[in-house]
Design a protein around this motif. Structure first.
Motif, short mmCIF file in Angstrom:
data_model
loop_
_atom_site.label_atom_id
_atom_site.label_comp_id
_atom_site.label_asym_id
_atom_site.label_seq_id
_atom_site.Cartn_x
_atom_site.Cartn_y
_atom_site.Cartn_z
N THR A 1 9.28 129.12 95.93
CA THR A 1 10.62 129.03 96.49
C THR A 1 10.88 130.30 97.27
N THR B 1 9.56 125.37 98.73
CA THR B 1 11.00 125.09 98.82
C THR B 1 11.67 126.23 99.57
N ASN C 1 10.11 121.23 100.83
CA ASN C 1 11.48 120.90 100.45
C ASN C 1 12.40 121.87 101.17
N THR D 1 16.04 122.63 102.04
CA THR D 1 17.35 122.22 101.55
C THR D 1 18.43 122.18 102.61
#
Length: 170
Positions: free
Chosen positions: A45, A72, A103, A105
């Motif tokens: 992340t 992410t 991913n 966001t």
């Protein structure tokens, strides 16, 4: 191409102000063969304000991050700095990161989530850009290096076709 000498067992999280340099960085930001390497992790992340530093020593010797699962990205800027001068013949695509899926966001896999920060190229001969392997469903982040030094010829005979190097009044 890259020797992976660091591994994270689970999810690696990089917060604002955090820096990841997969192979380390040499003294004064200088890249040499001892600073090139890779980082393997299950997933990662990147939070806004995080910074990734990649050493580029040559066409076959450069840093990379290999994620078995997802990458992410949260909202905010994720900076990528390039350290080192690639050298002659080092143009082309360099896979900086590989991952199973992205991913994102906030911006739905838009490359603008990454900002190309500093590049250590004192010659300014090269142009650096970032690209996904597949913008619709990315599984890799690439650095594209183009350009290079120009070859300049002195033409001593502007009448004859082609470059005519040789004697003349300089």
């Amino acid at each position: 191409c890259t020797a992976y000498w660091a591994a994270a067992a689970g999810r690696a999280t990089v917060n604002s102000g955090g820096v990841v340099s997969p192979g380390g960085t040499g003294s004064g930001g200088v890249t040499d063969s001892s600073t090139v390497g890779g980082l393997m992790a299950s997933s990662m992340t990147l939070n806004g304000g995080s910074d990734l530093k990649f050493d580029i020593a040559s066409r076959i010797s450069y840093d990379s991050i290999d994620l078995a699962n997802d990458l992410t990205l949260d909202s905010g800027t994720h900076t990528i700095d390039i350290v080192g001068t690639p050298g002659a013949g080092a143009t082309g695509l360099f896979e900086l990161m590989s991952f199973a899926n992205l991913n994102d966001t906030t911006s739905n896999n838009v490359l603008s989530d990454f900002t190309l920060g500093s590049t250590t190229d004192p010659t300014s001969f090269y142009t650096y850009t970032l690209a996904y392997d597949n913008p619709a469903a990315p599984t890799g982040l690439f650095l594209h290096i183009s350009g290079g030094p120009s070859v300049i010829h002195w033409d001593s005979d502007n009448v004859t076709s082609g470059v005519q190097e040789g004697s003349g009044t300089w």
